[in-house]
Motif scaffolding. Structure first.
Motif, PDB file in Angstrom:
ATOM      1  N   CYS A 717       0.864  -1.181   0.000  1.00 45.07           N
ATOM      2  CA  CYS A 717       0.000   0.000   0.000  1.00 45.07           C
ATOM      3  C   CYS A 717       0.900   1.231   0.000  1.00 45.07           C
ATOM      4  O   CYS A 717       1.693   1.425   0.931  1.00 45.07           O
ATOM      5  CB  CYS A 717      -0.903   0.020   1.220  1.00 45.07           C
ATOM      6  SG  CYS A 717      -1.847   1.549   1.341  1.00 45.07           S
ATOM      7  N   PHE A 719       0.319   4.290   0.703  1.00 48.40           N
ATOM      8  CA  PHE A 719       0.173   5.197   1.845  1.00 48.40           C
ATOM      9  C   PHE A 719       0.860   4.630   3.081  1.00 48.40           C
ATOM     10  O   PHE A 719       1.367   5.369   3.926  1.00 48.40           O
ATOM     11  CB  PHE A 719      -1.306   5.475   2.137  1.00 48.40           C
ATOM     12  CG  PHE A 719      -1.482   6.572   3.141  1.00 48.40           C
ATOM     13  CD1 PHE A 719      -1.440   7.900   2.758  1.00 48.40           C
ATOM     14  CD2 PHE A 719      -1.647   6.278   4.482  1.00 48.40           C
ATOM     15  CE1 PHE A 719      -1.557   8.921   3.687  1.00 48.40           C
ATOM     16  CE2 PHE A 719      -1.769   7.289   5.425  1.00 48.40           C
ATOM     17  CZ  PHE A 719      -1.727   8.614   5.026  1.00 48.40           C
ATOM     18  N   LYS A 720       0.880   3.323   3.163  1.00 47.49           N
ATOM     19  CA  LYS A 720       1.554   2.678   4.292  1.00 47.49           C
ATOM     20  C   LYS A 720       3.053   3.006   4.230  1.00 47.49           C
ATOM     21  O   LYS A 720       3.686   3.310   5.244  1.00 47.49           O
ATOM     22  CB  LYS A 720       1.339   1.165   4.157  1.00 47.49           C
ATOM     23  CG  LYS A 720       1.457   0.404   5.424  1.00 47.49           C
ATOM     24  CD  LYS A 720       0.893  -0.987   5.181  1.00 47.49           C
ATOM     25  CE  LYS A 720       1.207  -1.886   6.335  1.00 47.49           C
ATOM     26  NZ  LYS A 720       0.659  -3.208   6.136  1.00 47.49           N
ATOM     27  N   PRO A 957      -3.805   5.872  -0.736  1.00 47.95           N
ATOM     28  CA  PRO A 957      -4.175   4.746   0.115  1.00 47.95           C
ATOM     29  C   PRO A 957      -4.846   3.668  -0.734  1.00 47.95           C
ATOM     30  O   PRO A 957      -6.063   3.643  -0.872  1.00 47.95           O
ATOM     31  CB  PRO A 957      -5.158   5.345   1.124  1.00 47.95           C
ATOM     32  CG  PRO A 957      -5.307   6.773   0.779  1.00 47.95           C
ATOM     33  CD  PRO A 957      -4.701   7.000  -0.560  1.00 47.95           C
ATOM     34  N   GLN A 958      -4.039   2.820  -1.320  1.00 47.74           N
ATOM     35  CA  GLN A 958      -4.571   1.773  -2.199  1.00 47.74           C
ATOM     36  C   GLN A 958      -3.945   0.443  -1.797  1.00 47.74           C
ATOM     37  O   GLN A 958      -2.923   0.037  -2.354  1.00 47.74           O
ATOM     38  CB  GLN A 958      -4.235   2.082  -3.652  1.00 47.74           C
ATOM     39  CG  GLN A 958      -5.193   3.075  -4.273  1.00 47.74           C
ATOM     40  CD  GLN A 958      -4.794   3.454  -5.687  1.00 47.74           C
ATOM     41  OE1 GLN A 958      -3.799   2.966  -6.233  1.00 47.74           O
ATOM     42  NE2 GLN A 958      -5.542   4.345  -6.278  1.00 47.74           N
ATOM     43  N   PRO A 959      -4.537  -0.241  -0.853  1.00 53.74           N
ATOM     44  CA  PRO A 959      -3.969  -1.526  -0.441  1.00 53.74           C
ATOM     45  C   PRO A 959      -4.090  -2.546  -1.572  1.00 53.74           C
ATOM     46  O   PRO A 959      -5.069  -2.531  -2.313  1.00 53.74           O
ATOM     47  CB  PRO A 959      -4.834  -1.927   0.757  1.00 53.74           C
ATOM     48  CG  PRO A 959      -6.124  -1.202   0.566  1.00 53.74           C
ATOM     49  CD  PRO A 959      -5.795   0.068  -0.153  1.00 53.74           C
ATOM     50  N   LEU A 964      -5.610  -6.085   4.004  1.00 53.66           N
ATOM     51  CA  LEU A 964      -4.399  -5.524   4.626  1.00 53.66           C
ATOM     52  C   LEU A 964      -4.756  -4.392   5.595  1.00 53.66           C
ATOM     53  O   LEU A 964      -4.055  -4.152   6.571  1.00 53.66           O
ATOM     54  CB  LEU A 964      -3.447  -4.988   3.550  1.00 53.66           C
ATOM     55  CG  LEU A 964      -2.772  -6.042   2.678  1.00 53.66           C
ATOM     56  CD1 LEU A 964      -1.998  -5.369   1.560  1.00 53.66           C
ATOM     57  CD2 LEU A 964      -1.833  -6.883   3.524  1.00 53.66           C
ATOM     58  N   CYS A 965      -5.847  -3.704   5.304  1.00 50.64           N
ATOM     59  CA  CYS A 965      -6.246  -2.591   6.175  1.00 50.64           C
ATOM     60  C   CYS A 965      -6.593  -3.082   7.579  1.00 50.64           C
ATOM     61  O   CYS A 965      -6.474  -2.347   8.543  1.00 50.64           O
ATOM     62  CB  CYS A 965      -7.455  -1.854   5.602  1.00 50.64           C
ATOM     63  SG  CYS A 965      -7.133  -1.124   4.005  1.00 50.64           S
ATOM     64  N   CYS A 968      -3.417  -3.032   9.544  1.00 56.92           N
ATOM     65  CA  CYS A 968      -2.499  -1.932   9.268  1.00 56.92           C
ATOM     66  C   CYS A 968      -2.341  -1.033  10.495  1.00 56.92           C
ATOM     67  O   CYS A 968      -3.314  -0.614  11.114  1.00 56.92           O
ATOM     68  CB  CYS A 968      -3.037  -1.119   8.095  1.00 56.92           C
ATOM     69  SG  CYS A 968      -1.998   0.284   7.717  1.00 56.92           S
ATOM     70  N   ALA A 971      -3.890   2.698  10.072  1.00 58.44           N
ATOM     71  CA  ALA A 971      -5.302   2.894   9.700  1.00 58.44           C
ATOM     72  C   ALA A 971      -5.860   4.183  10.295  1.00 58.44           C
ATOM     73  O   ALA A 971      -6.705   4.843   9.692  1.00 58.44           O
ATOM     74  CB  ALA A 971      -6.121   1.693  10.158  1.00 58.44           C
ATOM     75  N   CYS A 974      -5.095   7.182   8.092  1.00 58.75           N
ATOM     76  CA  CYS A 974      -5.274   6.943   6.657  1.00 58.75           C
ATOM     77  C   CYS A 974      -6.673   7.352   6.235  1.00 58.75           C
ATOM     78  O   CYS A 974      -7.628   7.109   6.945  1.00 58.75           O
ATOM     79  CB  CYS A 974      -5.037   5.463   6.397  1.00 58.75           C
ATOM     80  SG  CYS A 974      -5.554   4.943   4.792  1.00 58.75           S
ATOM     81  N   LYS A 976      -8.491   6.110   4.014  1.00 53.57           N
ATOM     82  CA  LYS A 976      -8.957   5.047   3.126  1.00 53.57           C
ATOM     83  C   LYS A 976     -10.467   5.061   2.922  1.00 53.57           C
ATOM     84  O   LYS A 976     -10.945   4.712   1.873  1.00 53.57           O
ATOM     85  CB  LYS A 976      -8.541   3.687   3.628  1.00 53.57           C
ATOM     86  CG  LYS A 976      -9.191   3.306   4.952  1.00 53.57           C
ATOM     87  CD  LYS A 976      -8.711   1.967   5.407  1.00 53.57           C
ATOM     88  CE  LYS A 976      -9.415   1.514   6.659  1.00 53.57           C
ATOM     89  NZ  LYS A 976      -9.280   2.416   7.796  1.00 53.57           N
TER      90      LYS A 976
HETATM   91  S1  SF4 Z   1      -5.285   1.333   6.274  1.00 56.73           S
HETATM   92 FE1  SF4 Z   1      -5.279   0.302   4.316  1.00 56.73          FE
HETATM   93  S2  SF4 Z   1      -5.270   1.967   2.803  1.00 56.73           S
HETATM   94 FE2  SF4 Z   1      -4.669   2.847   4.766  1.00 56.73          FE
HETATM   95  S3  SF4 Z   1      -2.445   2.760   4.809  1.00 56.73           S
HETATM   96 FE3  SF4 Z   1      -3.178   0.917   5.793  1.00 56.73          FE
HETATM   97  S4  SF4 Z   1      -3.265  -0.605   4.157  1.00 56.73           S
HETATM   98 FE4  SF4 Z   1      -3.160   1.400   3.198  1.00 56.73          FE
END
Ligand code: SF4
Length: 1002
Positions: A717, A719-720, A957-959, A964-965, A968, A971, A974, A976
């Protein structure tokens, strides 16, 4: 026996119902009315009825009205008890539970073994059963006799269990009754017997019953109440007031059965006209909202729109009728409060929902969990508690640092460990203290002191001792209240009630079971349950919309009414079933039938439809706690009644909430003042929501050093990657109960490195079938040496991983056997092979770039046919091959580095992950050998794309997978939620976006 007149006042409608009570009160002015008692369902109904009677008196021109006593059936008993001479000493609810718990223990010790463990929650259920039994005018002997007869004939397993349960319950109930008698105090049942047997000097002369019976109303009268009223000395008048609607719901039939010969008096209808039903459209009777919050917002919107349009007078009395006060009372604070609509409630809230109860719960969890890291932080952060280091209050940063320091120290709980950490960190010279430990020390000292104070709670103690320790803790650590805080008065009352409940529990045990010692978990369960059962009346202190429950509503005068939350399960309410016996057995002991209960609930709903003097509306919701719910079946009753209706069109343009000043076009920030206005101006000046910055575009960024594992994070991701690498946000630490993955990985690396070094030094190449036993023997010897350096527990875990069990071979056997299966002659093994320098990468589309890389390959097997097998050790599950870059990229690097090694050219033959996790320890990069070159080319393209994405500042933010979110760490920071629900913004590059020209060449 006192002669008494009994009369049923049959009211056509609710207006007549309230008037009938008023007429009785007026007829006894001024003095006799003090000897009257009106039975209502709730304390809130008593308040509402007082207000209604005063309003009638004012309308009728009475200068003053002496009110009768008004209260619930419980209040009636209290009033009657207070008139006995001398007033009886009463057992409170804590006393009764302690007595029954003790009786249950005695019953079990005497051989009546229950088929369950007697916990405090179960004692409360037993008490409910006992009370219900006695209120149905059944004795314990009758209960035992009947159920033993029913159950003894069967050898069914369930019946046998229920028989043992019955014998235990009967023994416990008998024991309880004996202990009540020995206590010299009265519970509800012995009090009732005394009230009937002992005439009092100043009896109540008239009781006016405005509730139905228990069958139709949970707050109604039990058979024992009706029996008491029929036999109460000195009572000369007994009146029952009810609407025809409630009587038709089965109450009339049962009333005549209970009070044969009761006189009847018709009460004419009130002067009001039939209320109009507000509907959303001509083909619907009910408003539907997404959830309860939206429902309340729609109500607020309609109310404001109606008032602004002049269709609702400013002084009109408006009621929001709810089944239960929660969650509406909490939502009202937010929704009605922000809409500027004053509201009032006489309903009570559970004490357990008050924040101070949560603080108490945190302390319980802290102690019962043995002072774990997470619970320590939660206690230190509680806004209701105060901790200091010396004179200074703790800073939030110190608590955060303590979280890290405890995780670094692998702290898993225990006061002694916490104390020793404080000592260790304090003893280190300042310069040698790790940063986390240095910052954490004030919080660690405060936590250790508080934990030491609570440590005695870890041992079983008398309840009085437990409570004394808890109260001493709160004495020191409860945050003082600020006199200027608007919630000061409420918080003071709540604190007194919560701590008072703890004291009452201790006093009950001290009086009736002083020797018993209990675990804190048992005491905590008892306190929690008590707080859940106790209620608290918040002072809302406003006039305005009345939030009333369905039982209270009929006692008030309202012009406009909305009945909310009409969902299945609430209207009618589901019956609370006995946990001990099925309904058919209880019905034989006079428990009411479900059919009659539903008839009564339906009648109560129909009665509410006539509550409003002008208009009413019905509303329901589609979601409850994110689960889909169905509208109540009662809604169809409105169709049958077919009241006059009026369409109330939805109004989406009236601004009623502050945020709508910005959310509805055109924005109107002028309604704000001061800081809010400045903020609103700033917000409006912000770039539009569709701007790339809202979707992960941060502008060019220079990656300081190419690390393949970090690039893999970008593929997971972008953004991660941004949060961890660009913003350098730390991930929350995890509590590790064994060695960290890094330590375990190192252990595995070193073990295999030692084994293969020794294996090659012994002159061996590949492990063949013939050499496998020797390889296993050598490996085991080396492993035993390595395992001996670990603690016993850690060694056991690692041994299991390495050697497995009889049914499941461990990682060692599978790795060694892999070589046998793979075949080929190993001419060399490169272990912990360093790769460093510039390498050339070429994507499928022909892009070529030279990049500097540095890394270490765990193992390379060079085979006689000029191929090599690259192996990467993984302490966790292997990554998704489609996003895994390490193996293919390292393979490309190794091919380039090995050119000319041993005077020949080497090509990749295979690449695998060797993992501690998962069912298969060896996972190939590709499933088919033919796909290997394709995956290498694809991975090089992915890497170049990622580098371009990073250099261009594309961090949407595109997992790669939504799941995965769920795990994460970022989160919370983010966006998302809204980004993922919207189509991609033009120009926003994702992981697979084409490369730009400003690619990162580290
Ligand atoms: S929550 Fe999801 S979209 Fe946001 S940073 Fe984590 S993996 Fe990426």
């Amino acid at each position: 026996m006192t002669a008494r007149a009994t009369c049923l006042h049959r009211a056509v409608d609710l207006d007549g119902f309230r008037r009938a009570v008023y007429d009785i009160a007026v007829s006894a002015q001024p003095f006799d009315v003090r000897e009257h008692f009106v039975v209502v369902p709730t304390g809130a109904a008593a308040d509402e009825l007082r207000r209604t009677l005063e309003q009638f008196a004012w309308q009728d021109g009475h200068a003053a009205l002496c009110l009768p006593r008004i209260g619930t059936r419980g209040d009636l008993l209290d009033t009657l008890a207070a008139r006995l001479a001398p007033p009886p000493s009463r057992l409170n609810a804590f006393d009764r539970e302690v007595l029954l718990a003790r009786a249950a223990r005695d019953a079990r010790d005497a051989g009546a073994e229950p088929p369950f463990q007697v916990r405090p929650g179960l004692v409360a259920e037993m008490l409910l059963l006992y009370d219900a039994l006695r209120r149905q005018l059944r004795t314990v002997d009758r209960f035992e006799e009947f159920l033993v007869d029913e159950l003894a004939a069967s050898d069914d397993h369930g019946a046998v269990r229920m028989l043992a349960q019955t014998r235990f319950l009967a023994a416990a109930f008998h024991g309880y009754e004996a202990q009540v008698a020995a206590s010299g105090r009265d519970d509800e049942h012995t009090l009732r017997a005394r009230l009937i047997a002992e005439p009092c000097a100043r009896p109540l002369r008239r009781v006016i019953v405005t509730v139905t019976d228990r069958v139709a109303d949970p707050a109604g009268l039990w058979p024992s109440d009706l029996d008491l009223l029929a036999r109460l000395p000195g009572l000369t008048h007994l009146d029952v007031v009810a609407t025809e609607t409630r009587l038709a719901g089965g109450w009339l039939e049962r009333l005549h059965a209970e009070m044969p010969g009761i006189d009847e008096r018709a009460v004419p209808a009130g002067a009001g006209r039939r209320p109009v039903c507000l509907v959303p459209s001509t083909d619907a009777w009910i408003f539907t909202s997404r959830d309860r919050e939206d429902e309340l917002a729609a109500f607020a919107r309609r109310l404001k729109a109606e008032r602004r349009a002049g269709r609702l007078a400013a002084d009109a009395r408006v009621a929001l009728v709810v089944r239960r006060p929660l969650p509406y009372l909490y939502l009202a604070r937010d929704v009605l409060g922000r809409a500027g609509i004053p509201y009032d409630t006489r309903d009570t809230l559970p004490l357990a929902a008050e924040p101070i109860a949560a603080a108490l719960d945190l302390v319980f969890e802290w102690v019962t969990g043995n002072f774990t890291r997470a619970a320590t932080l939660a206690v230190l952060r509680s806004p209701h508690l105060r901790f200091t280091d010396g004179e200074a209050s703790l800073a939030g940063a110190a608590v955060t640092a303590l979280g890290r320091a405890l995780a670094d120290a692998r702290y898993l709980g225990e006061v002694t460990r916490l104390t020793s950490l404080v000592e260790t960190w304090s003893a280190l010279p300042e310069r040698r203290r790790h940063q986390h430990a240095r910052q954490a020390l004030p919080a660690a000292r405060a936590a250790a002191l508080a934990a030491q104070a609570l440590q005695p709670l870890r041992d079983p103690q008398t309840v009085a001792t437990h409570v004394a320790t808890l109260l001493a803790f709160f004495e020191v650590h409860l945050r003082p209240l600020d006199d200027a805080d608007p919630l000061h008065e409420r918080e003071t009352r709540v604190r007194a009630a919560v701590l008072g409940a703890c004291r009452a529990l201790a006093e009950a045990y001290a009086a009736f079971d002083p020797e018993v010692t209990l675990d804190l978990a048992v005491v905590a369960a008892a306190v929690r349950r008590w707080l859940g059962a106790q209620t608290f009346a918040p002072a809302t202190g406003h006039d305005g919309v009345q939030i009333v429950d369905a039982a209270t509503a009929p006692y008030g005068l309202f012009d406009e009414v909305q009945i909310v939350g009409l969902i299945d399960g609430d209207w009618p309410e589901r019956e609370r079933r006995s946990i001990f016996y099925p309904a058919f057995l209880l019905q034989s002991l006079a428990w009411p039938e479900e059919r009659k209960r539903l008839e009564g609930a339906r009648a109560a709903f129909l009665e509410l439809l006539g509550l409003a003097r002008e208009r009413f509306a019905l509303s329901t919701v589609s979601l409850e706690d994110d689960a889909v719910v169905e509208p109540s079946a009662f809604v169809h009753e409105v169709e049958t009644l077919a009241p006059p209706r009026q369409v109330a069109t939805a109004d989406g343009t009236t601004r009623i909430f502050p945020w709508e000043a910005l959310a509805i076009d055109p924005p109107a920030p002028d309604v704000f003042t001061g800081d809010v206005r400045a903020w609103a101006a700033l917000r409006l000046a912000r770039s539009p929501r569709g701007a790339p910055e809202f979707h992960g575009e941060s502008g060019p960024w220079l990656l300081p050093r190419v690390s393949v594992s970090r690039l893999e994070r970008y593929l997971d991701c972008p953004f991660k990657f941004y949060a961890s690498q660009v913003l350098s946000l730390e991930e929350p630490p995890e509590d590790e109960d064994t060695r960290t993955p890094l330590e375990r990985g190192l252990f595995l690396h070193e073990l295999f490195e030692r084994f293969f070094t020794a294996w090659m030094a012994a002159g061996h190449g590949a492990i063949t079938a013939a050499l496998l036993p020797e390889a296993q023997q050598r490996f085991e010897a080396l492993a035993n040496e390595a395992l001996a350096t670990l603690s016993e527990g850690e060694a056991a875990i690692e041994r299991l991983k390495l050697f497995g069990t009889a049914g499941s071979p461990g990682i060692a056997r599978r790795v060694l056997a892999m070589e046998v299966t793979r075949g080929g002659q190993v001419v060399d093994r490169l272990l912990e092979y360093e790769i460093e320098g510039a390498f050339t990468f070429t994507a499928v589309d022909g892009r070529t770039r030279e990049l500097s890389l540095r890394g270490k390959v765990d193992r390379i097997d060079l085979l006689a046919d000029g191929t090599f097998h690259l192996i990467d050790y993984k302490t966790r599950a292997v990554p998704d091959p489609k996003r895994a870059l390490q193996l293919p990229i390292y393979s490309v690097c190794v091919e380039q580095r090995l050119a000319g090694y041993r005077g020949r050219h080497w090509t990749l033959g295979d690449a695998s992950y060797l993992s501690y996790e998962g069912t298969d320890p060896l996972v190939g990069l590709v499933k088919k050998a033919d796909d290997l070159r394709g995956r290498l080319a694809e991975a090089q393209g992915q890497m170049l794309d990622v580098l371009d994405g990073i250099a261009g500042g594309h961090f949407p933010p595109q997992p790669a997978e939504r799941s995965l979110c769920n795990y994460c760490a970022f989160a919370a920071v983010c966006r998302k939620d809204y980004v993922s629900d919207e189509p991609a913004v033009a120009g926003t590059a994702g992981p697979g976006a084409p490369a730009g020209e400003d690619g990162a060449d580290a």
